[in-house]
Write a protein that holds these residues in place. Sequence first.
Motif, PDB file in Angstrom:
ATOM      1  N   MET A  63       0.840  -1.196   0.000  1.00  0.00           N
ATOM      2  CA  MET A  63       0.000   0.000   0.000  1.00  0.00           C
ATOM      3  C   MET A  63       0.873   1.243   0.000  1.00  0.00           C
ATOM      4  O   MET A  63       1.832   1.356   0.741  1.00  0.00           O
ATOM      5  CB  MET A  63      -0.897   0.025   1.241  1.00  0.00           C
ATOM      6  CG  MET A  63      -1.760   1.265   1.331  1.00  0.00           C
ATOM      7  SD  MET A  63      -2.868   1.219   2.749  1.00  0.00           S
ATOM      8  CE  MET A  63      -3.707   2.776   2.536  1.00  0.00           C
ATOM      9  N   ALA A  64       0.554   2.187  -0.854  1.00  0.00           N
ATOM     10  CA  ALA A  64       1.282   3.456  -0.907  1.00  0.00           C
ATOM     11  C   ALA A  64       0.414   4.556  -0.347  1.00  0.00           C
ATOM     12  O   ALA A  64      -0.799   4.560  -0.539  1.00  0.00           O
ATOM     13  CB  ALA A  64       1.678   3.786  -2.343  1.00  0.00           C
ATOM     14  N   THR A  65       1.007   5.470   0.361  1.00  0.00           N
ATOM     15  CA  THR A  65       0.259   6.556   0.988  1.00  0.00           C
ATOM     16  C   THR A  65       0.868   7.900   0.639  1.00  0.00           C
ATOM     17  O   THR A  65       2.063   8.116   0.843  1.00  0.00           O
ATOM     18  CB  THR A  65       0.261   6.401   2.519  1.00  0.00           C
ATOM     19  OG1 THR A  65      -0.330   5.146   2.842  1.00  0.00           O
ATOM     20  CG2 THR A  65      -0.535   7.517   3.168  1.00  0.00           C
ATOM     21  N   CYS A  66       0.069   8.797   0.102  1.00  0.00           N
ATOM     22  CA  CYS A  66       0.523  10.152  -0.197  1.00  0.00           C
ATOM     23  C   CYS A  66       0.273  11.025   1.016  1.00  0.00           C
ATOM     24  O   CYS A  66      -0.780  10.939   1.638  1.00  0.00           O
ATOM     25  CB  CYS A  66      -0.232  10.714  -1.398  1.00  0.00           C
ATOM     26  SG  CYS A  66       0.212  12.423  -1.782  1.00  0.00           S
ATOM     27  N   PHE A  67       1.237  11.870   1.373  1.00  0.00           N
ATOM     28  CA  PHE A  67       1.078  12.671   2.585  1.00  0.00           C
ATOM     29  C   PHE A  67       1.372  14.138   2.367  1.00  0.00           C
ATOM     30  O   PHE A  67       1.642  14.872   3.278  1.00  0.00           O
ATOM     31  CB  PHE A  67       1.993  12.134   3.695  1.00  0.00           C
ATOM     32  CG  PHE A  67       3.375  11.820   3.249  1.00  0.00           C
ATOM     33  CD1 PHE A  67       4.331  12.808   3.161  1.00  0.00           C
ATOM     34  CD2 PHE A  67       3.694  10.526   2.883  1.00  0.00           C
ATOM     35  CE1 PHE A  67       5.608  12.516   2.752  1.00  0.00           C
ATOM     36  CE2 PHE A  67       4.978  10.228   2.456  1.00  0.00           C
ATOM     37  CZ  PHE A  67       5.929  11.220   2.395  1.00  0.00           C
ATOM     38  N   PHE A  68       1.314  14.587   1.096  1.00  0.00           N
ATOM     39  CA  PHE A  68       1.564  16.001   0.830  1.00  0.00           C
ATOM     40  C   PHE A  68       0.310  16.760   0.436  1.00  0.00           C
ATOM     41  O   PHE A  68       0.111  17.896   0.835  1.00  0.00           O
ATOM     42  CB  PHE A  68       2.613  16.151  -0.275  1.00  0.00           C
ATOM     43  CG  PHE A  68       3.993  15.909   0.231  1.00  0.00           C
ATOM     44  CD1 PHE A  68       4.599  16.803   1.095  1.00  0.00           C
ATOM     45  CD2 PHE A  68       4.684  14.769  -0.125  1.00  0.00           C
ATOM     46  CE1 PHE A  68       5.864  16.581   1.580  1.00  0.00           C
ATOM     47  CE2 PHE A  68       5.945  14.539   0.366  1.00  0.00           C
ATOM     48  CZ  PHE A  68       6.542  15.442   1.217  1.00  0.00           C
ATOM     49  N   CYS A  69      -0.560  16.156  -0.347  1.00  0.00           N
ATOM     50  CA  CYS A  69      -1.689  16.911  -0.859  1.00  0.00           C
ATOM     51  C   CYS A  69      -2.901  16.006  -0.964  1.00  0.00           C
ATOM     52  O   CYS A  69      -2.874  15.015  -1.686  1.00  0.00           O
ATOM     53  CB  CYS A  69      -1.375  17.486  -2.236  1.00  0.00           C
ATOM     54  SG  CYS A  69      -2.707  18.505  -2.923  1.00  0.00           S
ATOM     55  N   HIS A 104       4.337   6.124  -6.730  1.00  0.00           N
ATOM     56  CA  HIS A 104       4.041   7.490  -7.162  1.00  0.00           C
ATOM     57  C   HIS A 104       4.914   8.485  -6.407  1.00  0.00           C
ATOM     58  O   HIS A 104       5.145   8.334  -5.203  1.00  0.00           O
ATOM     59  CB  HIS A 104       2.558   7.795  -6.913  1.00  0.00           C
ATOM     60  CG  HIS A 104       2.074   9.038  -7.580  1.00  0.00           C
ATOM     61  ND1 HIS A 104       2.238  10.282  -7.025  1.00  0.00           N
ATOM     62  CD2 HIS A 104       1.457   9.229  -8.772  1.00  0.00           C
ATOM     63  CE1 HIS A 104       1.729  11.187  -7.822  1.00  0.00           C
ATOM     64  NE2 HIS A 104       1.247  10.572  -8.908  1.00  0.00           N
ATOM     65  N   PRO A 105       5.420   9.517  -7.080  1.00  0.00           N
ATOM     66  CA  PRO A 105       6.241  10.523  -6.396  1.00  0.00           C
ATOM     67  C   PRO A 105       5.551  11.096  -5.162  1.00  0.00           C
ATOM     68  O   PRO A 105       4.360  11.413  -5.193  1.00  0.00           O
ATOM     69  CB  PRO A 105       6.439  11.595  -7.475  1.00  0.00           C
ATOM     70  CG  PRO A 105       6.349  10.853  -8.760  1.00  0.00           C
ATOM     71  CD  PRO A 105       5.310   9.787  -8.526  1.00  0.00           C
ATOM     72  N   GLY A 106       6.305  11.219  -4.099  1.00  0.00           N
ATOM     73  CA  GLY A 106       5.753  11.738  -2.850  1.00  0.00           C
ATOM     74  C   GLY A 106       5.032  10.700  -2.021  1.00  0.00           C
ATOM     75  O   GLY A 106       4.423  11.045  -1.013  1.00  0.00           O
ATOM     76  N   GLU A 107       5.134   9.442  -2.413  1.00  0.00           N
ATOM     77  CA  GLU A 107       4.471   8.374  -1.679  1.00  0.00           C
ATOM     78  C   GLU A 107       5.484   7.349  -1.205  1.00  0.00           C
ATOM     79  O   GLU A 107       6.615   7.295  -1.693  1.00  0.00           O
ATOM     80  CB  GLU A 107       3.404   7.694  -2.545  1.00  0.00           C
ATOM     81  CG  GLU A 107       2.289   8.622  -2.971  1.00  0.00           C
ATOM     82  CD  GLU A 107       1.197   7.896  -3.746  1.00  0.00           C
ATOM     83  OE1 GLU A 107       1.320   6.668  -3.929  1.00  0.00           O
ATOM     84  OE2 GLU A 107       0.238   8.556  -4.167  1.00  0.00           O
ATOM     85  N   ILE A 108       5.072   6.540  -0.250  1.00  0.00           N
ATOM     86  CA  ILE A 108       5.915   5.469   0.271  1.00  0.00           C
ATOM     87  C   ILE A 108       5.082   4.201   0.372  1.00  0.00           C
ATOM     88  O   ILE A 108       3.879   4.258   0.658  1.00  0.00           O
ATOM     89  CB  ILE A 108       6.507   5.838   1.650  1.00  0.00           C
ATOM     90  CG1 ILE A 108       7.505   4.783   2.114  1.00  0.00           C
ATOM     91  CG2 ILE A 108       5.425   6.032   2.697  1.00  0.00           C
ATOM     92  CD1 ILE A 108       8.304   5.189   3.340  1.00  0.00           C
ATOM     93  N   CYS A 109       5.705   3.064   0.097  1.00  0.00           N
ATOM     94  CA  CYS A 109       5.016   1.787   0.288  1.00  0.00           C
ATOM     95  C   CYS A 109       5.941   0.841   1.037  1.00  0.00           C
ATOM     96  O   CYS A 109       7.169   0.966   0.970  1.00  0.00           O
ATOM     97  CB  CYS A 109       4.575   1.186  -1.042  1.00  0.00           C
ATOM     98  SG  CYS A 109       5.912   0.464  -2.006  1.00  0.00           S
ATOM     99  N   ILE A 110       5.349  -0.077   1.779  1.00  0.00           N
ATOM    100  CA  ILE A 110       6.103  -1.127   2.460  1.00  0.00           C
ATOM    101  C   ILE A 110       5.979  -2.386   1.616  1.00  0.00           C
ATOM    102  O   ILE A 110       4.896  -2.955   1.483  1.00  0.00           O
ATOM    103  CB  ILE A 110       5.592  -1.352   3.892  1.00  0.00           C
ATOM    104  CG1 ILE A 110       5.796  -0.080   4.717  1.00  0.00           C
ATOM    105  CG2 ILE A 110       6.308  -2.531   4.541  1.00  0.00           C
ATOM    106  CD1 ILE A 110       5.282  -0.176   6.142  1.00  0.00           C
ATOM    107  N   GLY A 155       9.218   8.441  -5.276  1.00  0.00           N
ATOM    108  CA  GLY A 155       8.518   7.503  -4.414  1.00  0.00           C
ATOM    109  C   GLY A 155       9.499   6.510  -3.828  1.00  0.00           C
ATOM    110  O   GLY A 155      10.522   6.185  -4.447  1.00  0.00           O
ATOM    111  N   LEU A 156       9.230   6.050  -2.624  1.00  0.00           N
ATOM    112  CA  LEU A 156      10.139   5.146  -1.929  1.00  0.00           C
ATOM    113  C   LEU A 156       9.450   3.836  -1.583  1.00  0.00           C
ATOM    114  O   LEU A 156       8.277   3.809  -1.226  1.00  0.00           O
ATOM    115  CB  LEU A 156      10.659   5.788  -0.640  1.00  0.00           C
ATOM    116  CG  LEU A 156      11.419   7.112  -0.748  1.00  0.00           C
ATOM    117  CD1 LEU A 156      11.857   7.562   0.636  1.00  0.00           C
ATOM    118  CD2 LEU A 156      12.609   6.976  -1.673  1.00  0.00           C
ATOM    119  N   SER A 157      10.229   2.767  -1.684  1.00  0.00           N
ATOM    120  CA  SER A 157       9.792   1.449  -1.255  1.00  0.00           C
ATOM    121  C   SER A 157      10.621   1.046  -0.046  1.00  0.00           C
ATOM    122  O   SER A 157      11.841   1.253  -0.024  1.00  0.00           O
ATOM    123  CB  SER A 157       9.966   0.439  -2.387  1.00  0.00           C
ATOM    124  OG  SER A 157       9.548  -0.850  -1.990  1.00  0.00           O
TER     125      SER A 157
END
Length: 360
Positions: free
Chosen positions: A1-7, A80-86, A123-125
């Motif tokens: 799951m990826a989560t965006c936390f900027f907008c 996606h840019p600005g998102e992170i997933c585990i 984006g980071l994994s």
Amino acid sequence: MATCFFCPPPIGFKTNNNAISIPRFTIRCNLKTEPDAVCGAVKAFAPATVANLGPGFDFLGCAVDGLGDTVSVRVDPQVHPGEICISEIIGNATNKLSKNPLWNCAGIAAIEVMKMLGVRSVGLSLSLEKGLPLGSGLGSSAASAAAAAVAVNEMFGKKLSVEELVLACLKSEEKVSGYHADNVGPSIMGGFVLIRNYEPLELMELKFPSDKELYFVLVTPEFEAPTKKMRAALPAEIGMPHHVWNCSQAGALVASVLQGDLVSLGKALSSDKIVEPRRAPLIPGMEAVKRAAIHAGAFGCTISGAGPTAVAVIDNEHAGHAIGKHMVEAFIQHGNLNASAQIKQLDRLGARCIHTSHDM
């Protein structure tokens, strides 16, 4: 799951004048531009910790060598840019940990570091290797958070200070066990750490002499002691005599650390009259284990963090193994619990990068 936390910003966060306001503290970004990733992948390790150290409830802790969690972070074009997933969780308790970064200690800390840095173009994994069991009293959640925070910070050029990294980890601790830094502080910094203040955060490093030998005898029974449950057992009010006693013992413990006086350190470690008396009865056999450790020659013994791990201190590794054996036997005989013993030294380094790759 990826989560965006900027907008848009999540509830409880406001962005004004290039600042991110967070409940309990405010972080103002001094970076004029978003930092570039200087590595394509980073692996970081963060050590286990012993919190409280007897009378130092919520304000004293130390890091333990050879135990901890490892987090790997990489730039992932599929995120996606600005998102992170585990992407992966391996090791202890994999079936109990969420891959949702908003509900995972490593994910929460990684997100906070990205917010502080203003990272939004990549984006980071993240993958997590749990070397610590959950609910052991050895700072499992703190180690995950610390490793993730250090890894993300390393990836973007180590822009954040130690205090900012601890604040990022505190967001994780606040969600899972409470707003206390006696685990995340030493996991990030290494050695012994005193939390002088929380608002604003003030951390004091306590230098244990480098020429002194210190061994922790860590005995963990097959019993889970969730931090929230163990905190619920604490008294709402304490009497003045116990307050004065615990303050004096905490002061003696700090002096003993700085002087390298293990006999006095152990005596102070064993002298809590507020927290340990409420928690020990909840861990089968703990009181007998403490007696067994001291009878076997330990300088002192108490509950590590919220438990159920018991920690004793000694200045000799061979003696530590003998003490550990007696403590394991006490858990079996008086608590009907199987237990394992480990002899570890003080970790003086704290969370650190152990591998980097510049391949993007």
